[in-house]
Design an enzyme around this catalytic site. Structure first.
Site, PDB file in Angstrom:
ATOM      1  N   HIS A  76       0.851  -1.197   0.000  1.00 25.91           N
ATOM      2  CA  HIS A  76       0.000   0.000   0.000  1.00 25.91           C
ATOM      3  C   HIS A  76       0.881   1.240   0.000  1.00 25.91           C
ATOM      4  O   HIS A  76       1.830   1.345   0.778  1.00 25.91           O
ATOM      5  CB  HIS A  76      -0.907   0.003   1.229  1.00 25.91           C
ATOM      6  CG  HIS A  76      -1.694   1.279   1.392  1.00 25.91           C
ATOM      7  ND1 HIS A  76      -1.601   2.079   2.505  1.00 25.91           N
ATOM      8  CD2 HIS A  76      -2.568   1.895   0.555  1.00 25.91           C
ATOM      9  CE1 HIS A  76      -2.389   3.132   2.363  1.00 25.91           C
ATOM     10  NE2 HIS A  76      -2.986   3.043   1.187  1.00 25.91           N
ATOM     11  N   SER A  77       0.563   2.176  -0.880  1.00 27.76           N
ATOM     12  CA  SER A  77       1.273   3.453  -0.958  1.00 27.76           C
ATOM     13  C   SER A  77       2.774   3.210  -1.123  1.00 27.76           C
ATOM     14  O   SER A  77       3.181   2.495  -2.038  1.00 27.76           O
ATOM     15  CB  SER A  77       0.960   4.288   0.287  1.00 27.76           C
ATOM     16  OG  SER A  77       1.409   5.608   0.124  1.00 27.76           O
ATOM     17  N   MET A  78       3.610   3.793  -0.250  1.00 29.40           N
ATOM     18  CA  MET A  78       5.064   3.654  -0.398  1.00 29.40           C
ATOM     19  C   MET A  78       5.536   2.221  -0.172  1.00 29.40           C
ATOM     20  O   MET A  78       6.640   1.848  -0.571  1.00 29.40           O
ATOM     21  CB  MET A  78       5.774   4.589   0.579  1.00 29.40           C
ATOM     22  CG  MET A  78       5.568   6.071   0.284  1.00 29.40           C
ATOM     23  SD  MET A  78       6.175   6.561  -1.342  1.00 29.40           S
ATOM     24  CE  MET A  78       7.932   6.478  -1.083  1.00 29.40           C
ATOM     25  N   THR A 122       0.060   3.260  -4.969  1.00 32.24           N
ATOM     26  CA  THR A 122       1.503   3.477  -4.866  1.00 32.24           C
ATOM     27  C   THR A 122       1.959   4.472  -5.931  1.00 32.24           C
ATOM     28  O   THR A 122       1.725   4.243  -7.125  1.00 32.24           O
ATOM     29  CB  THR A 122       2.268   2.156  -5.048  1.00 32.24           C
ATOM     30  OG1 THR A 122       1.949   1.264  -3.981  1.00 32.24           O
ATOM     31  CG2 THR A 122       3.764   2.401  -5.068  1.00 32.24           C
ATOM     32  N   GLN A 180      -1.227  -0.911  -4.148  1.00 29.29           N
ATOM     33  CA  GLN A 180      -2.464  -0.151  -3.976  1.00 29.29           C
ATOM     34  C   GLN A 180      -2.124   1.313  -3.677  1.00 29.29           C
ATOM     35  O   GLN A 180      -1.490   1.608  -2.665  1.00 29.29           O
ATOM     36  CB  GLN A 180      -3.296  -0.747  -2.834  1.00 29.29           C
ATOM     37  CG  GLN A 180      -3.721  -2.190  -3.083  1.00 29.29           C
ATOM     38  CD  GLN A 180      -4.368  -2.824  -1.866  1.00 29.29           C
ATOM     39  OE1 GLN A 180      -4.171  -2.390  -0.743  1.00 29.29           O
ATOM     40  NE2 GLN A 180      -5.163  -3.858  -2.085  1.00 29.29           N
TER      41      GLN A 180
END
Length: 900
Positions: free
Chosen positions: A168-170, A197, A195
């Protein structure tokens, strides 16, 4: 006050720019659909079992932990290792939590229970207290976690040799960075799903280490694309996610790397919703889709995720790109057996509807194609039945129907089209079919011009009673375009509820969105892009309309000015600090020059209005960009070791569009004005508070550029920077500087209040103070006018320093969050800046205009801000960490004016 120094026209302009910025910000933060995600719930109490790491690993990474998710009896059973399932590692994002694995872990557990644990997944999760600033360390820790996880299955019959990763993200970027490690084996990861990212670039490039990390990861994936065989899926949240815009999440499209997919959640079948940055990890519709894909990826022989890359890509395409409303089959049967005792009904008309209710027999409807092929080009069928056997693997699942469109010339050998209607007891459904010519159902609608501001519109009317239409949105393909489409449906003799579906289809990117409307109605659709149309792409954006034959439709398009501003903020809002600083630098240079030429410092607002002009900055950037197109200039540029121009970076990302730099400059000048007003008012309020709490102070009689405590304070702050965090030292130096200016303002206020009102004396004093001081005078005295001049200059310097402090805040926040683990921030992006800025601020805090107006360096110092303002825009708009480097140079020259 700053308001007194600006005329009404300029004030009206600044207020108008605030209104414009508010429109853009409203579109970004509120101009999207409501949250339609369903919450995912647990059926048993969640447990997070901490996995004990080897002692050396725990000592090396004291701030990082690894957990195994479980519920109820599953959690109890798996407290005794080893494990027997399929490992999946969840990597949370910046400021995320290991508990975010709960949603997908719980849904996967329910799915495993439904199949009596024939297969099941073990969900692991990492926890790091803060991501930004230590991405390389995070990557190495994840590598160790993967090896630790695989050891938990040692000795099992179907022990895994790799793990799947959800980032997720980073966390998704960290997962991609694993491949850049020298000792990392690529086959340790069998699948990567990210997700929200930001793969393309950091959202806010405030740290050169993060930018370098991005460059390392992306360059590796591009240069080694042929060797990378990792199936990767990137899912974006759409317009609801204002933290990470979807355009940043799209993986690079390389012709020789076909194992990567990028999609927006609004285009994912059975999801069809936009998610914000956090809900993307718990959105039930999206997590159900992800879990279905995971179970379809299992190899029955190994009881692990398949190693077949083609199958993995086919499964992800089936669930996330185009769902035919059938269970996934690796090798679906193309030929079907139509024998049996079912009823056969021939249909010879070109348009046909069948309403079935509580059917007890199977029925085959046959459409002879020989005659239809002569007149029509396509056949379209749709059905409201959502279960059972679909028409074809070429069908598409939509929220309320399944649809199929076939081009007849693609099937020249077929003599009959057969529509199979199964027996479904107790269910009512409708099947519609029609033959049509493509030309009759494709309607061109040119979009309105960018500068029509919504005052004009274009319209098409659909009077025919078809089931399906394509509205071709001509001249629509740039990110700065935004429109409102209004679809008005008028129906005759509607006896029951009818639904129409309007699908915005972007052929060069998986970012489709759907709107469901109950007809008759008037439906407004927002139309804007996450990614621009590639240069060599000739496709046309479409509004696909799945309509009712009982209704007529009217489609109107007009430009949405507020959404255009929203796109500017969405795609370029991160560059605003660079434009703000550029405007302040221009005003700062004007103040220094007025001090040199007239002996007095003019008001900040006056100089901002006079000096902060876009024609002083933008033409130079445009000329440099143009010259870089020539080989000789590019070679010279490289010889001088100059960085890449930010405008070229924006062009490579298809983010350059007309007037964006002008708009940002105007927003930046407006922000510079209001931030200057805020800093001025803050100093006055703090000085009033100071006078209320302390005994009134006097203006200094003798000006000392270096006070006795200044060297000691400077050394202490440099030691703080070296031993702890550079951003902390910068903040402390900034507070010291503000304290000095507040003290000066309080002294001036006390002096003015104690003086009798004598206009003649005041004018004589002002006239005298405006003359240049004799260079033979060694002991300078500070008059009230000199103090006011100094405060005007200091107010501008505070404004500049405030932006430096704001840009360094992420490093300070990261250091504070990890203080219990690391006392010294390493690496520290702000440390080199702190070493230069601390003594500079210390000297400037004791600097008065009377002490520098006769300096030989003052003219040079007043000329530097202009080229530096150009440099901020040229090199700092997409690399914000460079902005302070352009700010400290004029501040340093200003400080040196005390000595030269």
């Amino acid at each position: 006050m700053l308001l007194h120094s600006v005329n009404l026209c300029n004030l009206a302009f600044y207020v108008f720019m605030v209104f414009m910025a508010t429109l853009g910000l409203w579109d970004v933060f509120f101009g999207f659909e409501e949250n339609k995600c369903s919450m995912s719930y647990m059926f048993e109490y969640p447990e997070y079992q901490k996995i004990e790491l080897p002692k050396k690993l725990a000592k090396r990474y004291p701030a990082y932990e690894l957990y195994l998710y479980g519920e109820g009896s599953y959690a109890e059973e798996h407290k005794i290792l080893p494990l027997t399932g399929i490992p999946v590692l969840f990597l949370p994002g910046n400021a995320g939590s290991y508990k975010q694995v709960r949603s997908i872990g719980s849904i996967a557990l329910r799915k495993a229970e439904d199949i009596d644990f024939k297969y099941h997944f073990d969900f692991f999760s990492n926890w790091w207290h803060c991501m930004v600033g230590s991405l390389q360390k995070q990557t190495k820790f994840v590598h160790e976690c993967i090896k630790t996880i695989l050891k938990l299955y040692k000795g099992q019959e179907f022990a895994p040799k790799s793990v799947a990763i959800i980032g997720h993200s980073m966390g998704g970027l960290v997962a991609r960075a694993l491949l850049t490690l020298t000792n990392f084996k690529h086959d340790l990861i069998n699948l990567l799903i990210t997700q929200a990212t930001p793969h393309v670039a950091p959202v806010m490039p405030l740290d050169r280490f993060i930018t370098d990390f991005y460059m390392t990861v992306n360059n590796y994936w591009i240069l080694n694309a042929r060797q990378i065989n990792l199936t990767t899926l990137s899912v974006a949240g759409g317009f609801r996610d204002y933290q990470v815009r979807s355009g940043l999440t799209f993986l690079p499209k390389l012709s020789h790397h076909t194992s990567a997919l990028s999609v927006v959640s609004s285009a994912v079948p059975k999801t069809w919703v936009s998610t914000d940055h956090l809900s993307i990890v718990w959105c039930k519709q999206l997590q159900l889709t992800t879990v279905r894909a995971f179970f379809d990826l299992i190899d029955a022989d190994t009881k692990q995720i398949t190693q077949n890359s083609k199958k993995k890509l086919a499964v992800l395409t089936h669930h996330f790109i185009r769902h035919p409303s059938k269970h996934f089959e690796e090798n679906p049967a193309i030929i079907s057996d139509l024998t049996g005792t079912s009823m056969w009904v021939p249909v010879k008309v070109s348009k046909w509807t069948y309403v079935a209710y509580n059917e007890s027999e199977k029925i085959y409807f046959t459409f002879p194609l020989e005659n239809h092929r002569k007149i029509y080009t396509h056949v379209y069928c749709q059905s409201t039945i959502r279960q059972g056997v679909d028409l074809s693997w070429k069908a598409e699942l939509l929220p309320t129907i399944k649809s199929l469109t076939l081009r007849l010339q693609d099937y020249p050998s077929l003599s009959q089209l057969v529509v199979y209607v199964p027996s479904v007891h107790g269910s009512k459904f409708v099947v519609d079919c029609e033959f049509f010519k493509r030309e009759a159902r494709s309607i061109q609608l040119p979009v309105t011009h960018l500068f029509s501001f919504g005052l004009s519109s274009r319209k098409v009317v659909i009077n025919t009673s078809g089931l399906y239409y394509n509205i071709e949105l001509l001249n629509f393909g740039q990110i700065y375009q935004a429109f409102k489409i209004n679809v008005v449906s008028k129906c005759s003799a509607v006896k029951e509820e009818i639904t129409s579906i309007y699908k915005l289809h972007i052929p060069w990117s998986y970012e489709d969105s759907l709107t469901i409307a109950q007809v008759p109605s008037s439906t407004e659709i927002s139309v804007k892009l996450h990614s621009a149309q590639p240069e060599n792409d000739n496709h046309v954006a479409l509004l696909k309309m799945y309509t009712s034959s009982d209704c007529k439709y009217e489609v109107t398009v007009k430009t949405s000015f507020s959404q255009i501003l929203g796109q500017v903020v969405r795609f370029h809002g991160g560059a605003l600090p660079a434009y703000v600083v550029s405007s302040i630098l221009l005003a700062y240079g004007g103040q220094l020059y007025s001090l040199f030429s007239t002996g007095c410092c003019l008001e900040y607002a006056t100089m901002l209005d006079k000096e902060a002009k876009p024609y002083k900055v933008d033409p130079f950037v445009i000329i440099i960009k143009f010259l870089l197109g020539y080989k000789w200039f590019k070679e010279l540029w490289d010889v001088l070791l100059l960085p890449e121009l930010d405008a070229i970076v924006l062009t490579s990302q298809s983010m350059c569009f007309p007037l964006v730099s002008l708009i940002l400059f105007l927003f930046g000048t407006c922000t510079a004005y209001w931030s200057g007003l805020l800093s001025s008012v803050s100093v006055r309020l703090l000085s009033s508070l100071w006078l209320a709490l302390k005994r009134p102070s006097e203006l200094p009689k003798d000006i000392k550029m270096i006070s006795p405590d200044l060297p000691f304070l400077t050394i202490v702050l440099i030691i703080v920077s070296w031993t702890t965090c550079g951003a902390l030292a910068i903040l402390l130096s900034y507070l010291y500087y503000v304290f000095k200016i507040v003290h000066l303002q309080a002294s001036l206020t006390t002096f003015k209040n104690s003086q009798p009102v004598n206009p003649k004396h005041s004018r004589r004093s002002e006239k005298k103070s405006n003359h240049h001081k004799d260079s033979s005078v060694h002991h300078l005295h500070l008059s009230a006018n000199d103090a006011e001049d100094s405060l005007r200059m200091h107010s501008t310097v505070i404004n500049l320093l405030t932006w430096i402090v704001l840009l360094s805040m992420p490093s300070l926040i990261y250091w504070l969050k990890n203080l219990r683990y690391y006392f010294k921030l390493n690496p520290d992006p702000c440390k080199p800046l702190a070493f230069i800025l601390i003594p500079t601020m210390a000297i400037l805090g004791n600097t008065y205009t009377v002490s520098i107006k006769s300096s030989k360096l003052l003219k040079t110092a007043s000329q530097f801000p202009l080229p530096l303002a150009v440099g901020v825009i040229a090199f700092g708009s997409t690399h914000l960490y460079r902005v302070p480097c352009f700010v400290f140079i004029p501040l340093l020259l200003h400080a040196l004016c005390n000595f030269m």
